[in-house]
Write an enzyme that holds these catalytic residues in place. Structure first.
Site, PDB file in Angstrom:
ATOM      1  N   ASP A 185       3.539  -3.765  -7.668  1.00  0.00           N
ATOM      2  CA  ASP A 185       3.392  -2.778  -6.599  1.00  0.00           C
ATOM      3  C   ASP A 185       4.771  -2.458  -6.037  1.00  0.00           C
ATOM      4  O   ASP A 185       5.791  -2.731  -6.673  1.00  0.00           O
ATOM      5  CB  ASP A 185       2.475  -3.349  -5.511  1.00  0.00           C
ATOM      6  CG  ASP A 185       1.645  -2.279  -4.825  1.00  0.00           C
ATOM      7  OD1 ASP A 185       2.241  -1.446  -4.124  1.00  0.00           O
ATOM      8  OD2 ASP A 185       0.411  -2.288  -4.990  1.00  0.00           O
ATOM      9  N   HIS A 216       2.988  -0.158   1.000  1.00  0.00           N
ATOM     10  CA  HIS A 216       1.868  -0.357   0.083  1.00  0.00           C
ATOM     11  C   HIS A 216       1.801  -1.803  -0.408  1.00  0.00           C
ATOM     12  O   HIS A 216       0.756  -2.468  -0.312  1.00  0.00           O
ATOM     13  CB  HIS A 216       2.006   0.616  -1.092  1.00  0.00           C
ATOM     14  CG  HIS A 216       0.759   0.836  -1.873  1.00  0.00           C
ATOM     15  ND1 HIS A 216       0.442   0.102  -3.000  1.00  0.00           N
ATOM     16  CD2 HIS A 216      -0.266   1.719  -1.713  1.00  0.00           C
ATOM     17  CE1 HIS A 216      -0.702   0.523  -3.496  1.00  0.00           C
ATOM     18  NE2 HIS A 216      -1.162   1.510  -2.734  1.00  0.00           N
ATOM     19  N   SER A 365      -6.804   1.291  -3.253  1.00  0.00           N
ATOM     20  CA  SER A 365      -5.643   0.399  -3.351  1.00  0.00           C
ATOM     21  C   SER A 365      -5.892  -0.908  -2.619  1.00  0.00           C
ATOM     22  O   SER A 365      -5.366  -1.958  -3.000  1.00  0.00           O
ATOM     23  CB  SER A 365      -4.406   1.067  -2.736  1.00  0.00           C
ATOM     24  OG  SER A 365      -3.726   1.873  -3.670  1.00  0.00           O
TER      25      SER A 365
END
Length: 436
Positions: A185, A216, A365
């Site tokens: 990620d 994120h 996600s």
């Protein structure tokens, strides 16, 4: 007077050849070469794969394997240089990937070249010296913009997993202790109070700099393994799992996370090398041969691969066979090719964000890391690795396709377990158990 033999002793020939090979390799790895490497998401890149020879034993005890390896690498470099010249490309760097028995050579179209990179990759693939060639494609995180949440105070009660998954009861049976989860990620904030000490490794494959704290990746890491013993913020689904924070994506803007084939391939190979037992992939994009082969290799070695559901069917890695795909809704509208889509909490989820705070995050996600964490709880109770494509079969689902975390963990517990899980009135309670 004794006459001198015109032939050098074998050991002297070996030393001279090895020294020459090492000098050539050092010249190839010189910083001046590395400084010219383009960014991983440059749309002029062509990734050229050359086959590595299969490993074999040498009967001669004095024949050092490092010599053969250096000569073989030198030969592949010469082939790559010839290919670059033949197809009018600039050779930028090399990334050996022993897990696939290939060397990946990164080549680039010159700035003034009007050719299509896709056409060039197709032409290079047809060359008999090449295993295959492809573009470095772009992928992106599957999330929406976060919303601020109350910082610096416990948010456990607001976590969907706390109520829906009965997290406190699960943690009395398993905390995912020691299970290695690779988060491929963007960067993870290692200094966040809910993540301090949770990362076994943090490496960037986007550039040579230390991984920066990015939104994120930090939120994904918190959902999986935020500390459960510090009276701050949230508790991760698997708070005693060990995180491999492999930065393959970058935060391009406040809510946009971008990745490339090249950076993702480097991170996936590192996860395989490090023996990751679970891979969390909260991004999506077009089908990709190199990345697909790496996922196959990871699953063949016993890793479970969890991916976020994309916005449309056929996207990678969700559609890749054997991958467990996770959506945020009860009735998934987009399914993987293998029919392995399940649903988990992914709306209004409080999680860690850079700078030591917390925020509400939304999107598949953040549903995927819930399932990655749950798989760590399951794996920790018996230590069994995953056979390819079996992660989905280990989960118990309700009629709407939602993961029943309590029933899933209860199903995995061995008969000899001292504590069992029982479902009572839509709850989940640990009960002392004596094996007969």
């Amino acid at each position: 007077m004794k006459s001198r033999s015109p032939f050098k002793p074998l050991w002297l020939q070996w030393c001279a050849s090895t020294l020459l090979g090492l000098c050539l390799l050092l010249a190839w790895a010189h910083p001046a070469h590395a400084a010219t490497e383009p960014t991983p998401d440059d749309d002029r890149l062509v990734l050229v794969m050359l086959q590595l020879p299969r490993a074999h034993f040498r009967p001669e005890g004095s024949y050092a394997s490092s010599y053969g390896a250096s000569v073989g690498r030198q030969a592949r470099l010469q082939v790559a240089q010839a290919l670059a010249q033949d197809f009018k490309l600039q050779l930028r760097s090399e990334w050996p990937m022993p897990a696939l028995a290939i060397d990946c050579f990164v080549m680039q179209l010159p700035a003034a070249d009007s050719r299509s990179a896709a056409d060039v990759a197709q032409a290079v693939s047809a060359d008999k010296r090449v295993a295959w060639a492809q573009l470095s494609q772009q992928f992106q995180g599957l999330a929406t913009s976060p919303e601020p949440s109350a910082a610096q105070e416990p948010l456990y009660a607001a976590q969907p997993a706390a109520g829906q998954w009965h997290l406190a009861a699960l943690h009395r049976v398993s905390t995912g202790r020691g299970v290695r989860i690779a988060i491929i990620d963007s960067g993870v904030d290692q200094q966040h109070p809910d993540l301090q000490g949770q990362l076994e490794r943090a490496t960037s494959f986007v550039d040579d700099l230390p991984p920066p704290p990015e939104l994120h990746g930090t939120a994904v890491a918190g959902i999986i393994a935020a500390r459960a013993d510090n009276h701050l913020g949230i508790a991760g689904v698997a708070p005693e799992a060990r995180l491999l924070a492999l930065r393959a994506c970058r935060q391009a803007s406040g809510d946009q996370t971008l990745c490339s084939t090249l950076s993702l391939a480097k991170a996936l190979h590192a996860a395989i090398d490090d023996g990751a037992q679970i891979l969390n992939l909260s991004w999506g994009g077009p089908p990709d041969k190199l990345l697909g082969l790496l996922l196959d290799q990871a699953m063949a070695r016993g890793a479970a691969v969890v991916a976020a559901q994309p916005g449309r069917p056929g996207q990678f890695p969700a559609a890749h066979p054997g991958v467990l795909t996770v959506s945020t809704t009860a009735a998934a509208t987009v399914t993987s090719s293998a029919g392995d889509t399940v649903s988990a909490p992914g709306r209004d989820v409080p999680s860690t964000v850079p700078g030591g705070g917390w925020a509400l995050v939304n999107g598949s996600s953040y549903a995927a890391p819930h399932v990655a964490g749950l798989l760590a709880l399951l794996q920790a109770v018996d230590g069994q690795r995953w056979r390819p494509g079996t992660a989905r079969q280990s989960l118990v689902l309700d009629a709407q396709g939602r993961v029943d975390a309590c029933a899933s963990l209860a199903k995995r517990l061995p008969a000899s377990a001292a504590v069992k899980l029982e479902t009572r009135d839509n709850g989940c309670e640990p009960a002392r158990h004596t094996a007969r």
